[in-house]
Write an enzyme that holds these catalytic residues in place. Structure first.
Site, PDB file in Angstrom:
ATOM      1  N   GLU A  85      -1.309  20.964  -0.182  1.00 56.70           N
ATOM      2  CA  GLU A  85       0.034  21.618  -0.492  1.00 56.70           C
ATOM      3  C   GLU A  85       0.769  22.161  -1.154  1.00 56.70           C
ATOM      4  O   GLU A  85       0.999  20.903  -1.454  1.00 56.70           O
ATOM      5  CB  GLU A  85       0.706  21.791   1.372  1.00 56.70           C
ATOM      6  CG  GLU A  85       1.713  22.430   1.821  1.00 56.70           C
ATOM      7  CD  GLU A  85       2.577  22.752   2.888  1.00 56.70           C
ATOM      8  OE1 GLU A  85       2.070  21.954   3.241  1.00 56.70           O
ATOM      9  OE2 GLU A  85       2.980  23.209   3.063  1.00 56.70           O
ATOM     10  N   LYS A 263       8.339  19.356  10.492  1.00 57.11           N
ATOM     11  CA  LYS A 263       7.181  19.202   9.893  1.00 57.11           C
ATOM     12  C   LYS A 263       6.721  18.909   8.866  1.00 57.11           C
ATOM     13  O   LYS A 263       6.322  18.191   7.802  1.00 57.11           O
ATOM     14  CB  LYS A 263       5.923  20.821  10.085  1.00 57.11           C
ATOM     15  CG  LYS A 263       5.064  20.618   9.998  1.00 57.11           C
ATOM     16  CD  LYS A 263       4.886  21.593   8.243  1.00 57.11           C
ATOM     17  CE  LYS A 263       3.016  21.516   7.740  1.00 57.11           C
ATOM     18  NZ  LYS A 263       3.366  21.681   6.496  1.00 57.11           N
ATOM     19  N   ASP A 279      -1.902   4.968   7.810  1.00 60.20           N
ATOM     20  CA  ASP A 279      -2.493   5.723   8.973  1.00 60.20           C
ATOM     21  C   ASP A 279      -1.658   6.613   8.773  1.00 60.20           C
ATOM     22  O   ASP A 279       0.223   6.256   9.617  1.00 60.20           O
ATOM     23  CB  ASP A 279      -2.391   4.236  10.288  1.00 60.20           C
ATOM     24  CG  ASP A 279      -3.091   5.217  11.644  1.00 60.20           C
ATOM     25  OD1 ASP A 279      -2.816   6.539  11.646  1.00 60.20           O
ATOM     26  OD2 ASP A 279      -3.822   4.728  12.261  1.00 60.20           O
ATOM     27  N   HIS A 377       6.704  28.823  -3.281  1.00 57.95           N
ATOM     28  CA  HIS A 377       4.635  28.794  -2.816  1.00 57.95           C
ATOM     29  C   HIS A 377       4.835  29.640  -3.766  1.00 57.95           C
ATOM     30  O   HIS A 377       3.166  29.181  -3.612  1.00 57.95           O
ATOM     31  CB  HIS A 377       4.947  28.958  -1.105  1.00 57.95           C
ATOM     32  CG  HIS A 377       4.997  27.781  -0.372  1.00 57.95           C
ATOM     33  ND1 HIS A 377       6.205  28.255  -0.042  1.00 57.95           N
ATOM     34  CD2 HIS A 377       3.860  26.888   0.042  1.00 57.95           C
ATOM     35  CE1 HIS A 377       5.769  27.009   1.026  1.00 57.95           C
ATOM     36  NE2 HIS A 377       5.031  26.247   1.150  1.00 57.95           N
TER      37      HIS A 377
HETATM   38  P1  NAD Z   1      -5.277  -5.335   9.866  1.00 57.08           P
HETATM   39  O1  NAD Z   1      -5.594  -6.904  11.191  1.00 57.08           O
HETATM   40  O2  NAD Z   1      -6.904  -5.526   8.903  1.00 57.08           O
HETATM   41  O3  NAD Z   1      -4.423  -7.211   9.001  1.00 57.08           O
HETATM   42  C1  NAD Z   1      -3.674  -7.369   9.847  1.00 57.08           C
HETATM   43  C2  NAD Z   1      -3.655  -9.338   9.865  1.00 57.08           C
HETATM   44  O4  NAD Z   1      -4.143  -9.589   8.132  1.00 57.08           O
HETATM   45  C3  NAD Z   1      -2.319  -9.987  10.023  1.00 57.08           C
HETATM   46  O5  NAD Z   1      -3.286 -10.840  11.215  1.00 57.08           O
HETATM   47  C4  NAD Z   1      -2.722 -11.210   9.360  1.00 57.08           C
HETATM   48  O6  NAD Z   1      -3.603 -12.182   9.990  1.00 57.08           O
HETATM   49  C5  NAD Z   1      -3.632 -11.039   7.824  1.00 57.08           C
HETATM   50  N1  NAD Z   1      -2.628 -11.166   7.103  1.00 57.08           N
HETATM   51  C6  NAD Z   1      -2.826 -11.813   5.336  1.00 57.08           C
HETATM   52  N2  NAD Z   1      -1.587 -11.301   5.320  1.00 57.08           N
HETATM   53  C7  NAD Z   1      -0.747 -10.933   5.431  1.00 57.08           C
HETATM   54  C8  NAD Z   1       0.780 -10.023   5.190  1.00 57.08           C
HETATM   55  N3  NAD Z   1       1.144 -10.842   3.896  1.00 57.08           N
HETATM   56  N4  NAD Z   1       1.295  -9.777   6.623  1.00 57.08           N
HETATM   57  C9  NAD Z   1       1.050  -9.621   7.224  1.00 57.08           C
HETATM   58  N5  NAD Z   1      -0.461 -10.146   7.720  1.00 57.08           N
HETATM   59  C10 NAD Z   1      -1.511 -10.476   6.666  1.00 57.08           C
HETATM   60  O7  NAD Z   1      -4.635  -4.779  10.260  1.00 57.08           O
HETATM   61  P2  NAD Z   1      -3.695  -4.490  10.747  1.00 57.08           P
HETATM   62  O8  NAD Z   1      -2.312  -3.752  10.257  1.00 57.08           O
HETATM   63  O9  NAD Z   1      -3.494  -5.221  11.970  1.00 57.08           O
HETATM   64  O10 NAD Z   1      -4.064  -2.684  11.406  1.00 57.08           O
HETATM   65  C11 NAD Z   1      -4.336  -1.635  11.168  1.00 57.08           C
HETATM   66  C12 NAD Z   1      -5.165  -0.584  11.119  1.00 57.08           C
HETATM   67  O11 NAD Z   1      -5.371  -0.508  12.683  1.00 57.08           O
HETATM   68  C13 NAD Z   1      -4.840   0.898  10.207  1.00 57.08           C
HETATM   69  O12 NAD Z   1      -5.960   1.219  10.230  1.00 57.08           O
HETATM   70  C14 NAD Z   1      -4.877   1.695  12.067  1.00 57.08           C
HETATM   71  O13 NAD Z   1      -5.135   2.504  11.083  1.00 57.08           O
HETATM   72  C15 NAD Z   1      -5.726   0.942  12.387  1.00 57.08           C
HETATM   73  N6  NAD Z   1      -4.829   1.004  13.876  1.00 57.08           N
HETATM   74  C16 NAD Z   1      -4.445   1.778  14.823  1.00 57.08           C
HETATM   75  C17 NAD Z   1      -3.947   2.092  16.072  1.00 57.08           C
HETATM   76  C18 NAD Z   1      -2.757   2.686  16.503  1.00 57.08           C
HETATM   77  O14 NAD Z   1      -1.902   3.325  15.637  1.00 57.08           O
HETATM   78  N7  NAD Z   1      -2.685   3.252  17.696  1.00 57.08           N
HETATM   79  C19 NAD Z   1      -5.211   1.015  16.738  1.00 57.08           C
HETATM   80  C20 NAD Z   1      -6.007   0.820  16.760  1.00 57.08           C
HETATM   81  C21 NAD Z   1      -6.210   0.695  14.797  1.00 57.08           C
END
Ligand code: NAD
Length: 427
Positions: A85, A263, A279, A377
């Site tokens: 945008e 927005k 996300d 714009h």
């Molecule tokens: P992830 O599971 O890939 O990574 C998190 C893991 O990384 C932790 O559980 C830990 O074991 C490890 N880790 C390593 N270094 C770390 C640090 N410094 N701090 C914290 N953890 C560390 O990712 P996530 O953050 O659990 O999930 C994010 C993804 O989930 C996004 O892609 C999102 O789009 C997706 N998601 C979103 C929803 C929703 O928003 N409703 C639902 C399902 C999935």
């Protein structure tokens, strides 16, 4: 509508991206130019696209621009923003410049606490169920820690329980929230895995049936806050300031206006969230739900005038972003953008993101209260319209500048100008 003969393509997901594209070309009777555009768009990163999502055939690139002039907690920072945008990035640069003399943006955060919900059904004594779960807090901590020992090692992990009995159309339900410190991760996978592991145990302890087990995007324990002061002379005087306040009061009182006002804030926020591979939907859902937390959808920001007559802006939002997980860690552009930001924790990133949201809001309020939104714009919009009518190379600027001179950015006029230019070239 495309001319798709059937949407059923046997074994589509098993094909590689090139094979899928061929199948789509056949099925949708796609022309060769469109196919080569799709191939070119993903050139060099189709493998990454294929790893990130199912059924990948291409990718779409969104411009990344840099917001300059930002000072956040005393540190100057260049902020990459991914947005299609026009005017969004310029508005942030301009607003950030106008509050540099008062020290820029000051932020704070509540810490990286995420929550997952486990829905418990079928108990005639939902309050009793609530207490039975609370009694098991130590067992719950152990189960959660076994699921993610790395998170615990990094200083995160299970923190608390919050259990609510809610009224629904089919009677009361007991909703268990497990509160987890997810450190530098957004944390969705982390808390979802914990909720899924806990659910059978909760059934065993309470006799209730568990159904949904998933995080809440209303991450109201993971809030980032920002405030900034815009001096009267940078706003354009008392009348502009008061009109900006009236514009804010309108948004805070009227959901129709609040939707557009918010927005605008999300124009800034989502652009940084996307640029860092986070996300956007999770952050947007959390922000809008938070804006309606007192039962009415309101402005996400707050605006006041201080004792010296300056304008004070405040923004406080759930900010579930991470540096680990999702696309953040594996997308090279997201990694490069994080390097530009110079952040080493998710907390620092969250602070910068809300600062950009507030800057965006100042810019939009000021434009609306003065010249209106279209003037800003105009320049880029004129170029977009020139592109839309098929202008290429130097023609784009020529068509755009004639449209601007006319003060009317219209497709029909752009077509006329382009035709005239091309006629002139032939003559
Ligand atoms: P992830 O599971 O890939 O990574 C998190 C893991 O990384 C932790 O559980 C830990 O074991 C490890 N880790 C390593 N270094 C770390 C640090 N410094 N701090 C914290 N953890 C560390 O990712 P996530 O953050 O659990 O999930 C994010 C993804 O989930 C996004 O892609 C999102 O789009 C997706 N998601 C979103 C929803 C929703 O928003 N409703 C639902 C399902 C999935």
């Amino acid at each position: 509508m495309s001319d798709v003969t059937s949407s059923r393509i046997e074994g589509f997901h098993k094909l590689d991206p090139a094979g899928r594209l061929l199948a789509v070309q056949r099925q949708a009777k796609l022309d060769n130019k469109s196919v080569s555009d799709l191939v070119e768009a993903a050139s060099g990163h189709i493998e990454l696209a294929d790893r990130l999502v199912e059924n990948a055939i291409s990718s779409i690139s969104i411009p990344v621009g840099i917001a300059t002039n930002m000072t956040v907690d005393g540190r100057d920072v260049l902020v990459p923003m991914a947005s299609e945008e026009s005017s969004v990035i310029a508005a942030v640069c301009n607003s950030a410049k106008r509050c540099r003399s008062t020290g820029g943006f000051k932020t704070s955060t509540s810490g990286p606490l995420m929550a997952a919900q486990i829905q418990l059904l079928g108990a005639s004594d939902p309050e009793n169920v609530r207490l039975k779960v609370l009694e098991r807090i130590d067992d719950i901590r152990t189960i959660c820690e076994e699921i993610d020992p790395l998170l615990v090692k990094l200083g995160g992990g299970f923190r608390d329980l919050d259990i609510r009995v809610i009224d629904t159309a089919e009677g009361p339900m007991t909703i268990v929230h497990i509160i987890v410190d997810t450190r530098d991760a957004m944390g969705a996978n982390a808390v979802n895995s914990m909720a899924e592991a806990l659910a059978p145990k909760l059934e065993e302890w309470t006799g209730a049936r568990s159904l949904l087990r998933i995080l809440t995007n209303l991450a109201d324990r993971r809030v980032a806050r920002v405030r900034a002061v815009w001096p009267l002379e940078e706003i354009g005087g008392e009348k502009v300031r008061d009109d900006m306040l009236s514009a804010y009061h309108f948004a805070d009182a009227d959901p129709y206006r609040a939707a557009t006002h918010n927005k605008g804030i999300m124009n800034g926020i989502s652009a940084v969230v996307l640029a860092t591979g986070n996300d956007t939907r999770a952050v947007e859902a959390g922000a809008h739900a938070f804006a309606a937390r007192d039962g009415r959808y309101r402005s996400m920001s707050r605006w006041e005038k201080d004792g010296d007559g300056n304008l004070v802006g405040i923004l406080e939002l759930p900010m579930a972003v991470g540096l680990i997980g999702g696309a953040t860690k594996i997308h090279p552009t997201a990694q490069a953008n994080l390097k530009i930001l110079g952040v080493t924790t998710a907390d620092e990133l969250a602070r910068i993101i809300v600062a950009v949201g507030l800057a965006q809001n100042f810019g939009a309020l000021r434009a609306l209260a003065t010249t209106g939104i279209q003037k800003g714009h105009m320049a880029l919009h004129a170029q977009n319209v020139a592109l839309m009518v098929g202008a290429t190379g130097e023609e784009i600027d020529q068509v755009a500048s004639e449209l601007k001179a006319l003060g009317k950015v219209r497709q029909d006029l752009a077509e006329e100008i382009l035709a005239r230019l091309r006629q002139g070239d032939k003559a």
